[in-house]
Design an enzyme around this catalytic site. Structure first.
Site: not given
Ligand code: CP
Length: 302
Positions: A52-53, A81, A102, A130
């Site tokens: 999603r993100t 590496k 992320r 998040h």
């Molecule tokens: N909600 C969320 O962060 O989903 P993903 O891990 O799929 O990005």
């Protein structure tokens, strides 16, 4: 109103109510515009899995006319590496106008923002924060509940390692009359630091173990975050702790909503999807306008 131009978005704690509402208002009105961010490039650095993100940030950028480069998983990059996070970020800033990152380490996004000369958005740093998820959670709650004050919200599942509930709990301290019911196994309670330093005195909260959903306006289910457990046996003990099925949903008020940041791995029975309270797919869809709003604010200021 804040001028967002060039802002980093690292922790929801950095945003006050006015700024949160500014993003939500922009998200409610924003339309795709192939000229808005034409010529801008987003570097999408995903050191951890995401559906999603990652996809909704890419969709948001492309709907505004920008382009996306980056990686999903470190295989195929020079991190394999031994390249450091510092050097990876120093390269991305030369190839792109904004970085979305992320990473499994708490604090990694803040570190990236400290070393980068372009804006950085935290797309999840370990069990910590998040913030763009929280903005889309609030957008969804406001859309379906009609308000962000005076809500009774249940958070269910892994409240220890779940970064979405950490961010959302922090954000809710900006609103009036919030009651939180924190439902988890004893070993997965909300961290005491969040309870004592952020929630206490700002929102009313209770901690329980039973899946008691009575009187809630919002039920926020979460996945048990197996990848963050130091002890596999402890994960095996708690992984099926809560399953929201049709029987459990009989407790819900008709106007309540069920949210989940997704992915789900068993904690919501697919039969629940057909209930009018099930809003988790709309929630995920809201990631696009909310991230369009964030990107447009960061590039254009207002
Ligand atoms: N909600 C969320 O962060 O989903 P993903 O891990 O799929 O990005």
């Amino acid at each position: 109103m804040r001028d967002w131009r060039g802002a980093d978005v690292i922790s929801i704690r950095d945003l006050g109510r006015e700024e949160i509402e500014q993003v939500l208002a922009r998200a409610a009105e924003i339309e795709p515009d192939p000229d808005l961010l034409r010529g801008k490039i987003m570097a999408s650095l995903f050191f951890e899995p995401s559906t999603r993100t990652q996809l909704s940030f890419a969709s948001a950028m492309e709907r505004l006319g920008g382009r996306v480069i980056g990686f999903s998983g470190v295989g195929g990059t020079s991190i394999q590496k031994g390249e450091s996070l510092h050097d990876t970020v120093k390269m991305a800033e030369r190839y792109a106008d904004i970085i979305v990152i992320r990473h499994p380490l708490e604090g990694s996004a803040r570190f990236a923002a400290d070393v980068a000369s372009v804006p950085v958005i935290n797309a999840g740093d370990g069990a910590n924060q998040h913030p763009s998820q929280t903005l889309l959670d609030l957008f969804t709650i406001k859309r379906f509940c009609g308000r962000l004050d005076g809500l009774h919200i249940g958070m269910v599942g892994d409240l220890k390692y779940g970064r979405t509930v950490h961010s959302l709990a922090s954000a809710l301290t900006n609103f009036e009359g919030i009651k939180l019911r924190l439902i988890s196994p004893p070993s997965l309670r909300m961290p005491p630091k969040i309870l004592e330093e952020e929630l206490r005195g700002r929102v009313a909260f209770e901690e329980i173990q039973d899946l008691d959903l009575a009187d809630l306006d919002v039920v926020y289910m979460t996945r048990i975050q197996g990848e963050r457990f130091p002890d596999v046996e402890e994960y095996e003990r708690v992984k099926g702790a809560y399953v929201l099925d049709l029987e459990a949903c009989r407790q819900l008020k008709p106007e309540a909503i069920i949210l989940h940041p997704l992915p789900r791995v068993g904690e919501i029975d697919p039969e629940v999807d057909r209930l009018p309270q099930a809003k988790y797919f709309e929630q995920a869809a809201n990631g696009v306008p909310v991230r369009m709003a964030l990107l447009s604010l960061i590039f254009l200021g207002r």
